[in-house]
Design an enzyme around this catalytic site. Structure first.
Site, short mmCIF file in Angstrom:
data_model
loop_
_atom_site.label_atom_id
_atom_site.label_comp_id
_atom_site.label_asym_id
_atom_site.label_seq_id
_atom_site.Cartn_x
_atom_site.Cartn_y
_atom_site.Cartn_z
N LYS A 89 123.23 -37.34 7.35
CA LYS A 89 124.33 -36.59 7.94
C LYS A 89 124.32 -35.04 7.57
O LYS A 89 124.32 -34.90 6.28
CB LYS A 89 125.69 -37.21 7.83
N GLN A 110 124.35 -30.84 0.65
CA GLN A 110 125.01 -31.94 1.77
C GLN A 110 125.25 -33.36 1.33
O GLN A 110 126.46 -33.94 1.32
CB GLN A 110 124.22 -31.87 2.97
N LYS A 113 128.05 -32.89 -1.17
CA LYS A 113 129.48 -32.87 -0.22
C LYS A 113 129.81 -34.04 0.41
O LYS A 113 131.01 -34.24 0.38
CB LYS A 113 129.05 -31.73 0.66
N LYS A 125 119.59 -32.14 6.23
CA LYS A 125 119.83 -30.86 7.00
C LYS A 125 118.74 -30.74 7.68
O LYS A 125 117.45 -31.25 7.47
CB LYS A 125 119.99 -29.86 6.00
N GLY A 164 126.03 -29.43 14.06
CA GLY A 164 125.78 -28.00 14.19
C GLY A 164 125.68 -27.15 12.92
O GLY A 164 126.17 -27.84 11.82
N ASP A 165 125.21 -25.97 12.85
CA ASP A 165 125.25 -25.20 11.85
C ASP A 165 125.26 -23.69 12.41
O ASP A 165 125.24 -23.58 13.61
CB ASP A 165 124.26 -25.54 10.57
N THR A 208 135.78 -26.89 10.09
CA THR A 208 135.49 -26.58 8.98
C THR A 208 136.43 -25.22 8.37
O THR A 208 136.78 -25.31 7.31
CB THR A 208 133.73 -26.12 9.07
N ASN A 239 131.67 -19.77 13.88
CA ASN A 239 132.70 -20.96 13.95
C ASN A 239 133.50 -20.78 12.65
O ASN A 239 134.61 -21.13 12.66
CB ASN A 239 131.63 -21.96 14.19
N SER A 375 133.23 -34.94 11.66
CA SER A 375 132.05 -35.36 12.13
C SER A 375 132.07 -36.95 11.98
O SER A 375 131.66 -37.62 12.99
CB SER A 375 130.56 -34.92 11.62
P1 NDP Z 1 127.70 -19.37 13.01
O1 NDP Z 1 126.35 -19.19 13.57
O2 NDP Z 1 128.90 -19.91 14.06
O3 NDP Z 1 128.30 -17.89 12.46
C1 NDP Z 1 127.52 -17.37 11.31
C2 NDP Z 1 128.08 -16.00 11.17
O4 NDP Z 1 127.56 -15.44 9.77
C3 NDP Z 1 127.84 -15.11 12.16
O5 NDP Z 1 128.80 -14.17 12.19
C4 NDP Z 1 126.67 -14.39 11.52
O6 NDP Z 1 126.11 -13.15 12.18
C5 NDP Z 1 126.82 -14.09 10.31
N1 NDP Z 1 125.53 -14.42 9.52
C6 NDP Z 1 124.64 -15.23 9.56
N2 NDP Z 1 123.45 -15.03 8.87
C7 NDP Z 1 123.86 -13.71 8.30
C8 NDP Z 1 123.26 -12.99 7.31
N3 NDP Z 1 121.91 -13.27 6.81
N4 NDP Z 1 123.74 -11.66 7.00
C9 NDP Z 1 125.10 -11.48 7.38
N5 NDP Z 1 125.62 -12.28 8.26
C10 NDP Z 1 125.13 -13.46 8.52
O7 NDP Z 1 127.73 -20.28 11.90
P2 NDP Z 1 128.86 -21.16 11.27
O8 NDP Z 1 129.90 -20.68 11.22
O9 NDP Z 1 128.73 -22.54 11.63
O10 NDP Z 1 128.23 -21.10 9.74
C11 NDP Z 1 128.50 -20.43 8.63
C12 NDP Z 1 128.59 -20.96 7.42
O11 NDP Z 1 129.01 -22.14 7.26
C13 NDP Z 1 126.92 -21.31 7.10
O12 NDP Z 1 126.54 -21.32 5.81
C14 NDP Z 1 126.86 -23.04 7.42
O13 NDP Z 1 126.21 -23.58 6.69
C15 NDP Z 1 128.32 -23.16 6.94
N6 NDP Z 1 128.92 -24.27 7.52
C16 NDP Z 1 128.94 -24.66 8.66
C17 NDP Z 1 129.73 -25.64 9.23
C18 NDP Z 1 129.99 -25.82 10.48
O14 NDP Z 1 130.86 -27.04 10.95
N7 NDP Z 1 129.54 -25.35 11.57
C19 NDP Z 1 129.74 -27.04 8.08
C20 NDP Z 1 130.06 -26.71 6.84
C21 NDP Z 1 129.31 -25.50 6.50
P3 NDP Z 1 125.22 -13.00 13.32
O15 NDP Z 1 125.86 -13.48 14.64
O16 NDP Z 1 125.16 -11.67 13.39
O17 NDP Z 1 123.76 -13.70 13.05
#
Ligand code: NDP
Length: 443
Positions: A89, A110, A113, A125, A164-165, A208, A239, A375
């Site tokens: 997962k 993961q 976690k 992943k 998703g991620d 999250t 997200n 999830s």
């Molecule tokens: P999203 O794609 O919804 O959002 C990611 C955000 O981070 C965007 O604002 C994006 O900006 C910014 N970002 C991405 N890459 C960079 C970078 N290199 N430098 C600066 N800003 C950056 O992703 P999530 O919110 O889902 O995920 C965010 C984090 O949380 C990740 O590390 C993910 O692995 C982790 N996570 C997510 C989960 C989930 O349920 N979604 C669960 C557990 C962990 P831009 O749009 O400009 O790229």
């Protein structure tokens, strides 16, 4: 050289150039070093060598046709790291930075976690170096269908259940699910994070970010604090960031920053989340657009440098976004708590600096486990053919996050420093996975 250091040395030699993977394994193994070295069974049974080598790493070609009528080719991945405590997962990430090292670090994290949640799920992943930014809906659909044309043979509701991620939300999950169903003729809960119009779970999208705040609230309480009246810096505007900011505001905090990969905003009056949602969720635009709606705010181009004074910092964007100079800014401005929403957002030296300066630290593998926990609720909903409401899923999420905090806190107390939640999380995660590995034999 002790067992942990030997394993790390071999891992770095055997996986050259995989810096993020080296970093994630080093951070975890160094924090469980004394626990592992005090019990010979782990070395005798080569537990660390097995735990740090993925069970399976799949890499594949994804060809798709763009609106320009040209054929584009991307790399696709699924790293199935450990299935000892349940089916694989973990999320799918679509971002140009994706490579094998990033997939392996995320899948390794993961595994810990998922173990910490106490739920029956293994670690994995996947993703692609495909960049969804600026692509039309049709291109996204075309890419997702071609990605699934290979992925389908490796997943299933009792084998591997991706979610998703970064870059993969309900829209992408919908296209992926549609293609899986078409190929397999099977309407099963093979993906989580689905839309609410078919099989999705109310509350999964928020889980999250909300989970991060439920966890952090418990961490604050244990240390005589709460979100009420505090200033919070959040990074990211995706997200996790949006829903972390939303729940922190509901708990009485003032959130003053958010960012994306182009720049960051500071709103001294507190971030207006309706505006951020409009910009990010509806029109998928850049964060500087915020200024048009909130003219008293300030936009700065480039990487967020954590220079705004705050009590609590919630990094929610991506790996290694909070570096040593950022940690110095935070400490200089009096931050008391850092809790990780993104995966491995804080570099090792920045973490050390924060902790050695008395900052209480909530590590990602516990603090952001709300997404995967929710999830599992979605998987239960799909398997039972029932529909759970948001009240049920949100209460369950809160229970799980509070119980995760209680468990890592008591593990931290049992094995040393009572506020060392990093070791607490790693030891807790390791104990369960390693025990399952020992029970299941040499595989
Ligand atoms: P999203 O794609 O919804 O959002 C990611 C955000 O981070 C965007 O604002 C994006 O900006 C910014 N970002 C991405 N890459 C960079 C970078 N290199 N430098 C600066 N800003 C950056 O992703 P999530 O919110 O889902 O995920 C965010 C984090 O949380 C990740 O590390 C993910 O692995 C982790 N996570 C997510 C989960 C989930 O349920 N979604 C669960 C557990 C962990 P831009 O749009 O400009 O790229």
């Amino acid at each position: 050289m002790n067992y942990v250091d030997r394993v790390l040395e071999n891992l770095i030699a055997k996986n050259p150039g995989e810096n993020e993977f080296h970093q994630a394994v080093t951070e975890s193994l160094k924090s469980i070093e004394s626990f592992v070295c005090s019990n010979k069974i782990y070395e005798e049974m080569s537990v660390l060598e097995r735990l740090t080598e993925p069970e399976r790493s799949i890499s594949f070609r994804v060809s798709w046709k763009g609106d320009d009528n040209k054929i584009h080719v991307n790399k696709g991945y699924r790293v199935q790291f450990n299935s000892c405590i349940g089916p694989y997962k973990g999320g799918l990430r679509f971002h140009p930075s994706v490579n094998l090292s990033i997939m392996k670090f995320l899948a390794f994290e993961q595994t810990f976690k998922n173990s910490i949640t106490g739920l029956p799920i293994g670690g994995a992943k996947g993703g692609s170096d495909f960049d969804p930014k600026g692509k039309s809906d049709f291109e996204i659909m075309n890419f997702c269908q071609n990605f699934m044309n290979e992925l389908f043979r490796h997943i299933g509701s009792y084998t591997d259940i991706p979610a998703g991620d970064i870059g993969v939300g309900a829209r992408e999950i919908g296209y992926l699910f549609g293609q899986y169903k078409k190929i397999k003729n099977l309407h099963e809960g093979v993906l989580t994070g689905k839309g609410l119009d078919f099989d999705g779970l109310e509350g999964r999208k928020e889980a999250t970010g909300y989970g991060l705040v439920y966890f952090t609230q418990k961490m604050l309480e244990e240390n005589g604090n709460s979100f009420e009246g505090k200033t919070v810096c959040v990074s990211g505007a995706g997200n996790v960031a949006i829903h972390a900011a939303e729940k922190a505001q509901q708990f009485g905090a003032k959130v003053v920053t958010m960012s994306d990969s182009s720049g960051w905003i500071y709103d001294p009056n507190g971030i207006n989340l309706e505006v951020v949602k409009k910009i990010k969720e509806k029109s998928r635009e850049r964060i500087y657009k915020y200024l048009e709606f909130e003219p008293e705010s300030k936009y700065t181009e480039g990487k967020f440098n954590w220079s705004i004074p705050c009590d609590i910092a919630l990094p929610c964007a991506t790996q290694n976004e909070l570096i040593l100079s950022d940690a110095k800014n935070l400490v200089k401005n009096g931050v008391k708590f850092v809790s990780e929403g993104a995966n491995m957002p804080t570099t090792i030296d920045a973490t050390k600096y924060l902790v050695s300066n008395g900052v209480i630290f909530g590590p990602a593998k516990a603090a952001n486990a709300g997404g995967v926990s929710s999830s599992v609720i979605e998987m239960s909903q799909n398997n039972s053919k029932m529909t759970f409401d948001s009240k049920f899923s949100n209460e369950k999420l809160k229970d799980i996050m509070e119980s995760i905090f209680a468990k890592i806190s008591s593990t931290a107390k049992e094995y040393g420093n009572k506020t060392d939640y990093i070791s607490g999380a790693n030891i807790l995660g390791f104990k369960k996975v390693s025990s399952a590995m020992l029970s299941e034999g040499i595989l």
